[in-house]
Enzyme design. Structure first.
Site, PDB file in Angstrom:
ATOM      1  N   HIS B 241       0.800  -1.353  -0.092  1.00  0.00           N
ATOM      2  CA  HIS B 241      -0.156  -0.196   0.049  1.00  0.00           C
ATOM      3  C   HIS B 241       0.723   1.175   0.149  1.00  0.00           C
ATOM      4  O   HIS B 241       0.520   2.146  -0.644  1.00  0.00           O
ATOM      5  CB  HIS B 241      -0.881   0.078   1.076  1.00  0.00           C
ATOM      6  CG  HIS B 241      -2.046   1.314   0.885  1.00  0.00           C
ATOM      7  ND1 HIS B 241      -2.800   1.242  -0.093  1.00  0.00           N
ATOM      8  CD2 HIS B 241      -2.048   2.237   1.565  1.00  0.00           C
ATOM      9  CE1 HIS B 241      -3.625   2.239  -0.019  1.00  0.00           C
ATOM     10  NE2 HIS B 241      -3.145   3.056   0.765  1.00  0.00           N
ATOM     11  N   TYR B 245       1.837   5.331  -2.550  1.00  0.00           N
ATOM     12  CA  TYR B 245       2.292   6.566  -2.163  1.00  0.00           C
ATOM     13  C   TYR B 245       3.607   7.092  -2.513  1.00  0.00           C
ATOM     14  O   TYR B 245       3.894   8.232  -3.080  1.00  0.00           O
ATOM     15  CB  TYR B 245       2.326   6.872  -0.589  1.00  0.00           C
ATOM     16  CG  TYR B 245       0.693   6.859  -0.186  1.00  0.00           C
ATOM     17  CD1 TYR B 245      -0.092   7.851  -0.338  1.00  0.00           C
ATOM     18  CD2 TYR B 245       0.210   5.593   0.474  1.00  0.00           C
ATOM     19  CE1 TYR B 245      -1.422   7.847  -0.191  1.00  0.00           C
ATOM     20  CE2 TYR B 245      -1.136   5.690   0.860  1.00  0.00           C
ATOM     21  CZ  TYR B 245      -2.007   6.669   0.683  1.00  0.00           C
ATOM     22  OH  TYR B 245      -3.299   6.630   1.158  1.00  0.00           O
ATOM     23  N   HIS B 392     -10.644   1.973 -10.045  1.00  0.00           N
ATOM     24  CA  HIS B 392     -10.230   2.876  -8.893  1.00  0.00           C
ATOM     25  C   HIS B 392      -8.718   3.293  -9.131  1.00  0.00           C
ATOM     26  O   HIS B 392      -8.325   4.517  -9.244  1.00  0.00           O
ATOM     27  CB  HIS B 392     -10.136   1.981  -7.420  1.00  0.00           C
ATOM     28  CG  HIS B 392      -9.399   2.752  -6.621  1.00  0.00           C
ATOM     29  ND1 HIS B 392      -9.485   4.084  -6.015  1.00  0.00           N
ATOM     30  CD2 HIS B 392      -8.209   2.241  -6.048  1.00  0.00           C
ATOM     31  CE1 HIS B 392      -8.407   4.112  -5.146  1.00  0.00           C
ATOM     32  NE2 HIS B 392      -7.672   3.003  -4.903  1.00  0.00           N
ATOM     33  N   PHE B 393      -7.934   2.102  -9.434  1.00  0.00           N
ATOM     34  CA  PHE B 393      -6.274   2.603  -9.305  1.00  0.00           C
ATOM     35  C   PHE B 393      -6.028   3.194 -10.677  1.00  0.00           C
ATOM     36  O   PHE B 393      -4.825   3.866 -10.791  1.00  0.00           O
ATOM     37  CB  PHE B 393      -5.482   1.472  -8.762  1.00  0.00           C
ATOM     38  CG  PHE B 393      -5.152   0.283  -9.713  1.00  0.00           C
ATOM     39  CD1 PHE B 393      -4.742   0.456 -10.948  1.00  0.00           C
ATOM     40  CD2 PHE B 393      -5.665  -0.901  -9.063  1.00  0.00           C
ATOM     41  CE1 PHE B 393      -4.625  -1.025 -11.539  1.00  0.00           C
ATOM     42  CE2 PHE B 393      -5.491  -2.237  -9.543  1.00  0.00           C
ATOM     43  CZ  PHE B 393      -4.989  -1.992 -11.049  1.00  0.00           C
ATOM     44  N   HIS B 394      -6.878   3.264 -11.853  1.00  0.00           N
ATOM     45  CA  HIS B 394      -6.220   3.976 -12.856  1.00  0.00           C
ATOM     46  C   HIS B 394      -6.926   5.303 -12.595  1.00  0.00           C
ATOM     47  O   HIS B 394      -6.353   6.304 -13.543  1.00  0.00           O
ATOM     48  CB  HIS B 394      -7.188   3.336 -14.183  1.00  0.00           C
ATOM     49  CG  HIS B 394      -6.392   1.882 -14.800  1.00  0.00           C
ATOM     50  ND1 HIS B 394      -6.633   0.905 -14.450  1.00  0.00           N
ATOM     51  CD2 HIS B 394      -5.471   1.998 -15.870  1.00  0.00           C
ATOM     52  CE1 HIS B 394      -5.819   0.046 -14.952  1.00  0.00           C
ATOM     53  NE2 HIS B 394      -5.010   0.698 -15.774  1.00  0.00           N
ATOM     54  N   ARG B 455     -11.812  -8.867 -11.953  1.00  0.00           N
ATOM     55  CA  ARG B 455     -10.687  -8.173 -12.414  1.00  0.00           C
ATOM     56  C   ARG B 455      -9.712  -9.395 -13.075  1.00  0.00           C
ATOM     57  O   ARG B 455      -9.750 -10.657 -12.558  1.00  0.00           O
ATOM     58  CB  ARG B 455      -9.990  -7.369 -11.516  1.00  0.00           C
ATOM     59  CG  ARG B 455      -9.123  -8.129 -10.306  1.00  0.00           C
ATOM     60  CD  ARG B 455      -8.655  -7.187  -9.507  1.00  0.00           C
ATOM     61  NE  ARG B 455      -7.386  -6.463  -9.852  1.00  0.00           N
ATOM     62  CZ  ARG B 455      -6.311  -6.060  -8.962  1.00  0.00           C
ATOM     63  NH1 ARG B 455      -6.341  -6.272  -7.825  1.00  0.00           N
ATOM     64  NH2 ARG B 455      -5.227  -5.719  -9.338  1.00  0.00           N
ATOM     65  N   ARG B 456      -8.623  -9.092 -13.607  1.00  0.00           N
ATOM     66  CA  ARG B 456      -7.519  -9.780 -14.360  1.00  0.00           C
ATOM     67  C   ARG B 456      -8.116 -11.346 -14.887  1.00  0.00           C
ATOM     68  O   ARG B 456      -7.443 -12.405 -14.604  1.00  0.00           O
ATOM     69  CB  ARG B 456      -6.838 -10.154 -13.015  1.00  0.00           C
ATOM     70  CG  ARG B 456      -6.145  -9.141 -12.269  1.00  0.00           C
ATOM     71  CD  ARG B 456      -5.177  -9.568 -10.992  1.00  0.00           C
ATOM     72  NE  ARG B 456      -4.177  -8.776 -11.097  1.00  0.00           N
ATOM     73  CZ  ARG B 456      -3.112  -8.973 -10.205  1.00  0.00           C
ATOM     74  NH1 ARG B 456      -3.381  -9.912  -9.056  1.00  0.00           N
ATOM     75  NH2 ARG B 456      -2.131  -7.958 -10.091  1.00  0.00           N
TER      76      ARG B 456
END
Lengths: 155, 565
Positions: B241, B245, B392-394, B455-456
């Site tokens: 995680h 950052y 979300h992470f895109h 996903r994936r």
């Protein structure tokens, strides 16, 4: 340190919002009985099919209105591939993997857990609507990951 | 030095953002930094072609068979993840953060560390490329055991991590040298936040380093037979995680310290900027269990501790939203913007570097909100491992980070290469097309995830489907295609700039903002410069969050390697 009034207001409201969201979460989990899988039992992945309860995969009644659904994940299928459970009954999914990581997800429900070699996963759910549900592997497990699927028939 | 520039320097010194001597990083060193970033671009080009194939697959269109040398969907998916989030992001940060630190402190980089970092990144890349291209590492970038890749994959990634350490040590060494010469002075803000970013990452990288050196690498060589998949997963997310950052903070450095200058504004508060980065140093790492809510073997109470800390790490991002928006407003009003929103329209939207980063900030709001939803364990049981997560992470690494790096490149590549940016128009179009594509793509993935689309998966060949996924998959494909077009236009601009940009018309300095008020020399604020103290505090928090797990967990080495690809 001097903090601008607007900044103070913005951060206070933001912090309160975060605390409020946390409060809602804790309320939901206690009032609605939404729990996460935790520590359960260990198992040797090479001996899954000889080890109870996985020596008898499938649905077993455990109480007046409660059942265990014992499921084995291995590349690239579930055993059994199809289970039948009664509507309104408390179903405890007990599952593990014989080889690599797998997942067990039933879209439209909150049955969504990881199957990890060496660990037994346990989660409970009550189906309120009869019908045919998909049971999918949702963790990458190699070449055939996208064909690893089963069915839950709620009747 | 002319009177005007020396007056400006004196003002800058007062605001303590960078050393006012007007230092220019040596040309040979700038060339190495530029080539470090080019390695990232090479990876990104390869990665986005696979991204296109994967997005189209969600729309049931299979173009994989036309890819030369590719043997399967998951080989491409591994390439996409490794290239885009492990190589591109760190290559860019390895070039960007040391440059800013050298400029802010007016000190040269250490050549041994600089060349070492470059060589390590290059070697790591070559090893990983060999492993992935030869079809021996289809384990996806998360590298979950007991799927086992060829040893070159793990060793290659280890060298990528080593390159980040060497870049970080270069920054730490510059700071140590500067401190010796400037006893009692505040660290220039730009150096402070750059160093804080990589200090957090060095600390965060230790669990994954342990995972690779102690387990995965010896296992891939056959020196140990079996691993513990849950322990491996936990060590991965211990770093995993905070790693997001590590990608995000270089973008925040630009938003805090560079963008205000580019829009004609000023930084609001020196102290708040430093507090934000120190908070990330403290809170980024002890949050990893929120990626493992649905894992067996981890007591639920421990997951709840990480839940609370994850909500905590949202706070510095809230502070960032205020600070960055305020500095933009200062700029917009100076440009003649009036009223509640008028200032926003008066921002320099014609500057491709600014526009890319403004769009990154706007899309990141959605990224932050969806992140909070991921962290809420109730909702997590609906969306875990569905397409919601890449949706979300895109919106985070795929926009806040990637678009910001694109925006930075529009001044950085000209600055480093000595050539003017080629075609402002194409550069602007690139960011807009990418953003529109991203929003359509994310809408598709997020709605698909809510309807349980995993996903994936190689959806174009999957043995199952649901009606609710049809529209979602289509939107994913359309959006992904537009993102691909946008990023290709970016590479066109960068390529043309490098080969055909007008020589000598590049920006002559890094755009560094001033602050409204100088950094305080008394009270609490100077304590923010004591990195040793904050790293110690971060370690205490990590021990609180992870200590109970590792003290009570008995590893179970039960899994031999599997090569199911």
């Amino acid at each position: 340190m001097k903090v601008h009034t607007y900044e103070k207001a913005f951060l206070t409201v933001g912090a309160l919002l975060l605390v409020g969201c946390l409060g809602a979460l804790f309320y939901a989990s206690s009032a609605r009985g939404i729990h996460l899988p935790g520590h359960d039992a260990h198992i040797d992945p090479a001996l899954v099919r000889q080890t109870p309860p996985f020596d008898q995969p499938g649905v077993h009644q455990t109480g007046p209105n409660s059942y265990d659904a014992v499921i084995i994940g291995s590349a690239w299928s579930f055993t059994p591939t199809e289970i039948r459970v009664p509507v309104g009954a408390e179903i405890t999914f007990v599952a593990t993997s014989t080889d690599v990581l797998h997942g067990l997800m039933i879209p439209g429900t909150r049955v969504n857990v990881m199957l990890i070699p060496g660990q037994v996963t346990r989660t409970t759910y009550t189906f309120r609507e009869p019908g045919e549900y998909q049971m999918l592997c949702h963790e990458y497990c190699g070449l055939g990951h996208h064909i690893m699927a089963g069915k839950v028939i709620v009747e | 030095m002319s009177a005007a520039t020396s007056a400006a320097s004196a003002r800058s010194a007062l605001t303590t953002v960078f050393d006012p001597s007007g230092y220019e990083v040596d040309a040979a060193q700038r060339r190495i930094l530029r080539w470090t970033i080019y390695i990232g671009y090479a990876a990104l080009i390869a990665g986005v072609f696979h991204g296109l194939a994967q997005a189209l697959s969600y729309g049931n269109i299979d173009i994989l068979r036309y890819f030369p040398g590719l043997r399967g969907y998951y080989q491409g998916l591994t390439a996409h993840g490794v290239a885009n989030v492990l190589i591109f992001t760190f290559a860019f940060a390895n070039g960007f953060l040391p440059l800013l630190t050298a400029r802010a402190l007016s000190r040269p980089l250490n050549n041994a560390l600089l060349y070492g970092s470059f060589a390590s990144l290059l070697l790591g890349n070559l090893l990983v490329i060999y492993a992935v291209v030869s079809n021996q590492a289809n384990v996806l970038y998360t590298s979950y055991s007991p799927l086992q890749a060829h040893w070159t994959y793990y060793v290659g990634l280890a060298f990528v991590v080593i390159s980040t350490w060497l870049a970080a040590f270069n920054m730490f060494a510059m700071l140590a040298g500067w401190r010796k010469d400037h006893a009692g002075e505040r660290i220039p803000l730009l150096a402070h936040i750059s160093v804080a970013s990589y200090a957090m990452w060095v600390l965060a990288s230790l669990p994954i380093t342990f995972l690779f050196l102690r387990y995965l690498i010896p296992w891939s060589f056959g020196l140990i037979d079996k691993v513990d998949p849950l322990l491996n997963r936990t060590l991965f997310w211990f770093t995993g995680h905070a790693i997001v950052y590590a990608w995000l903070l270089p973008a925040y450095v630009s938003w805090y310290a560079l963008i205000p200058k580019q829009v004609g504004g000023k930084m609001l508060s020196d102290t708040f900027a430093r507090i934000t980065f120190i908070m990330f140093l403290l809170l980024s790492i002890p949050t990893g269990f929120h990626h493992q809510y649905t894992d067996p073997g981890i007591p639920a109470a421990m997951k709840v501790v990480h839940l609370v800390l994850t909500f905590g790490v949202f706070f510095p991002s809230l502070a960032t939203a205020f600070s960055v928006m305020a500095s933009l407003e200062i700029g917009g009003r100076r440009n003649g913007g009036r009223g509640l929103v008028g200032w926003f329209l008066k921002l320099p939207w014609g500057d491709p570097s600014v526009t890319a980063q403004l769009l990154a900030m706007i899309t990141f709001v959605l990224g932050g909100v969806t992140g909070l939803i991921n962290a809420s364990f109730t909702m997590n049981q609906v969306i875990h491992n569905t397409t919601w997560v890449p949706g979300h992470f895109h919106l985070t690494v795929g926009s806040a980070v990637a678009l910001t790096f694109v925006g930075i490149a529009y001044w950085l590549i000209p600055y480093l290469s000595g050539r003017a940016l080629w075609s402002r128009g194409v550069a602007l179009a690139s960011s807009w097309i990418y953003t529109i594509g991203l929003l359509i793509f994310a809408r598709g993935m997020i709605s698909g995830g809510l309807a349980g689309m995993p996903r994936r998966i190689f959806r174009a060949q999957a043995s199952y489907t649901m009606e609710a996924w049809e529209l979602s998959g289509m939107l994913t494909a359309i959006g992904g295609f537009l993102m691909f077009v946008g990023i290709m236009l970016f590479f066109l601009v960068i390529g043309m700039t490098i080969f055909a940009g007008k020589k000598g018309e590049q920006p002559k300095d890094i755009p560094i903002s001033e602050t409204l008020a100088p950094a305080p020399r008394t009270g609490f604020a100077p304590k923010l410069d004591r990195f040793g103290l904050w790293v110690l505090a971060a370690i205490v928090l990590i021990v609180i969050a992870y200590g109970p797990f590792f003290l009570t967990y008995t590893p179970r080495f039960v899994s031999p390697g599997f090569r199911l690809f």
